[in-house]
Scaffold this motif. Structure first.
Motif: not given
Length: 642
Positions: A105-112, A126-128, A135-142, A144-154
């Protein structure tokens, strides 16, 4: 012929000579300048292409590493989930649940979480993204400058129209490297510009998808831009002729920013260069528009994977000279040559005028003293005869001096060689006299054969004495030499070439060499050659016995401003007691084989004192021995007392 006619003829000849000499000088210096520019441009292209290719190869490896890491994490989670499901199914007697793969169930959290950790490993990332097969993005992590953030689903986007999604390889072990472009988010170009390539790989299994890693090449482009100099500009052109990196920054990325404006394309500015670029195969040089162009075609993906009809495009690396600087230099050269030629012509013209005037004045005076002509001719003949005798005497003195010097040298050598050979001859004569007496008293076939052998030895000894008398050269000491610039791999190749006859006799021993060709040094190539020879000889003599099989490995690399040379063998190794004393003078375990014990001592002295380096040795009995030498690439000129 009148004085004016003769003077005009001389001046005309000097003028023609001056013009031809000036033109030849101009071509000589111009060709040298062009050669220097070509070398500088080749250096710029080589450095930039090397850096770019290295980073592209790194991108493929890192993308595969991420895919493997994701697979390992999901596989481990799946295994745990299947174990729990299996236990539950046994209690419920449900066989179908045992064979069905369970998605955690938590595979998305594991991948993120994996994406976050991965993004922090490199400043280029810069992005993973995890993109679904549609073709739809399901998980994206940005990042920058050593700081990574997960992009909200919306805020996730559909990338089905992007070429890197359409061209993802079917084979999950192939990494697709996208073309170089600018990063685009929500159909808007990100500013400041982010030159971006993407590593794309397919993920198979229970959770099929596409992994896309965006690599921001801004830092790489800033580094490549620093390779340009005052006289040479480095530019990068894409396959459509648009500038990616340009001396005039306003032209950069014109193909993306202004796709319909041809003024941002090299086809408009330099059509001849564009034609040569299309036909280029390897490094090409063109002299056009008052400047020298060096072209190098480089594939973004060196493996050139062709997937679904899409071939990863190439980039053209261009190094061109500054036309203004080159034109100013050429004008300066022309003015300098014209100035020197004018001074030369003026000086020679004045000398010719003076000489011509003097000749005619002399002729006029000779006519006035014609009554003394006979006497002058007699004096002249006597003077010529005297001069000839003087020249003959000088030649005779020179030859006498040469013969005297050569005689002294040959006599000295002959004297030094005659003394021991004469002693041998006396010994042979004494043996001959004794043997003659023995033959008279006790005649036998054996003694007569010995007598014949002594006669042959005496004849050969006489011949040796004759050869010594004609000895005419001196062998110079190889270790006495001046510092010079050289390439290290040439020294290695030369010394290893000499071991071919030795290795033919010892077919079970092999010498392997790994030495890059770009290690240039300033030092003592003869000494380094002898160091390598001493270490290889030491391995051949001590590491292996006569019937042993083994390998002697020679590895060299460059670290900052030092050469790291490793010479190792898989022979018998050294005991700790012997290892403590191997660099001491006259210490050897091969005294019975006529070894002096000075080889490794001299190696230590040369490395530590002559070249300010250091030498380390590691060894284990039954495993082998390794010598590690650290030598400065540019050795200071020092005096050594061994």
């Amino acid at each position: 012929m009148s004085q004016k006619s003769l003077l005009f003829m001389y001046l005309s000849g000097i003028l023609v000579f001056t013009i031809l000499f000036s033109w030849g000088s101009y071509r000589f210096f111009l060709d040298n300048k062009i050669s220097q520019l070509a070398w500088n441009e080749s250096e710029v292209l080589s450095r930039s292409a090397s850096v770019f290719s290295r980073e592209m190869g790194h991108i493929k490896r890192v993308t595969l590493l991420l895919r493997n890491s994701i697979n390992v994490r999901l596989s481990a989670q799946n295994t745990a989930s299947q174990t729990v499901a299996s236990q539950n199914s046994m209690s419920q007697n449900s066989a179908s649940s045992q064979t069905e793969a369970i998605i955690p169930d938590d595979w998305e959290t594991q991948v993120a979480d994996e994406f976050n950790q991965f993004a922090r490993t490199s400043k280029l990332i810069s992005q993973v993204r995890w993109i679904m097969p549609n073709g739809q993005e399901h998980i994206r992590v940005n990042s920058q400058a050593g700081v990574s953030t997960r992009v909200p689903d919306d805020q996730l986007q559909n990338k089905s129209d992007r070429h890197y999604v359409k061209n993802v390889p079917d084979n999950s072990n192939d990494v697709f490297i996208s073309s170089l472009d600018l990063n685009i988010e929500n159909k808007e170009i990100v500013r400041p510009f982010q030159p971006t390539v993407r590593g794309v790989v397919r993920v198979d299994g229970n959770l099929p998808g596409i992994l896309v890693v965006n690599y921001d090449l801004t830092k790489l482009f800033e580094l490549v831009r620093t390779f340009s100099s005052e006289g040479v500009y480095l530019e990068i052109i894409d396959t459509n002729g648009n500038w990616v990196l340009a001396a005039d920054r306003s032209l950069e990325w014109g193909g993306i920013l202004h796709p319909d404006d041809l003024s941002f394309n090299i086809k408009t500015h330099f059509p001849a260069i564009w034609r040569e670029m299309n036909a280029a195969d390897g490094l090409e040089r063109i002299f056009d528009d008052g400047r020298l162009w060096s072209l190098l075609k480089l594939h973004i993906d060196e493996e050139g994977i062709d997937v679904k009809g899409f071939q990863t495009p190439s980039l053209y690396f261009i190094a061109r000279s500054n036309s203004e600087v080159f034109s100013a230099w050429r004008v300066k050269l022309i003015l300098t040559i014209v100035g020197i030629a004018s001074i030369f012509f003026t000086l020679i013209a004045w000398l010719i005028w003076r000489q011509t005037t003097a000749q005619f004045e002399t002729y006029r005076l000779l006519k006035l003293v014609q009554q003394e002509k006979n006497q002058a001719e007699q004096v002249n003949r006597k003077l010529n005869l005297t001069n000839k005798r003087l020249v003959d005497l000088q030649d005779e003195l020179v030859e006498s001096s040469k013969l005297s010097s050569l005689g002294l040298m040959v006599a000295g050598l002959a004297h030094e060689m005659h003394t021991p050979l004469g002693g041998v001859r006396m010994a042979l004569s004494s043996c001959k006299i004794w043997l003659d007496k023995e033959i008279k008293q006790h005649p036998s076939d054996g003694l007569e054969k010995i007598d014949s052998s002594l006669l042959i030895a005496e004849k050969n000894l006489v011949r040796a004495l004759d050869v010594v008398s004609s000895f005419k050269r001196i062998v110079s000491d190889r270790t006495v030499q001046d510092m010079q610039a050289f390439f290290f791999h040439n020294v290695v190749n030369d010394i290893l070439f000499t071991y071919k006859p030795v290795l033919k006799k010892r077919a079970d021993i092999h010498i392997e060499s790994e030495c890059p060709e770009d290690i240039d040094m300033l030092g003592y190539p003869g000494v380094i050659s002898q160091i390598i020879q001493n270490l290889v000889d030491n391995a051949l003599d001590h590491a292996f016995q006569r019937l042993d099989k083994g390998v002697i490995a020679l590895t060299a690399k460059k670290e900052q401003d030092h050469l790291i040379l490793v010479i190792s063998d898989n022979g018998r190794g050294l005991s700790p007691e012997i290892k403590m004393h191997i660099f001491e003078p006259f210490f050897t375990t091969g005294r019975t084989k006529q070894h002096t014990g000075l080889g490794l001592h001299l190696v230590s002295q040369w490395v530590n004192k002559l070249m300010n380096g250091r030498i380390e040795v590691t060894s284990e009995l039954g495993v082998g021995t390794t010598f590690t030498l650290t030598i400065p690439l540019y050795v200071a000129d020092v005096e050594m007392d061994v």
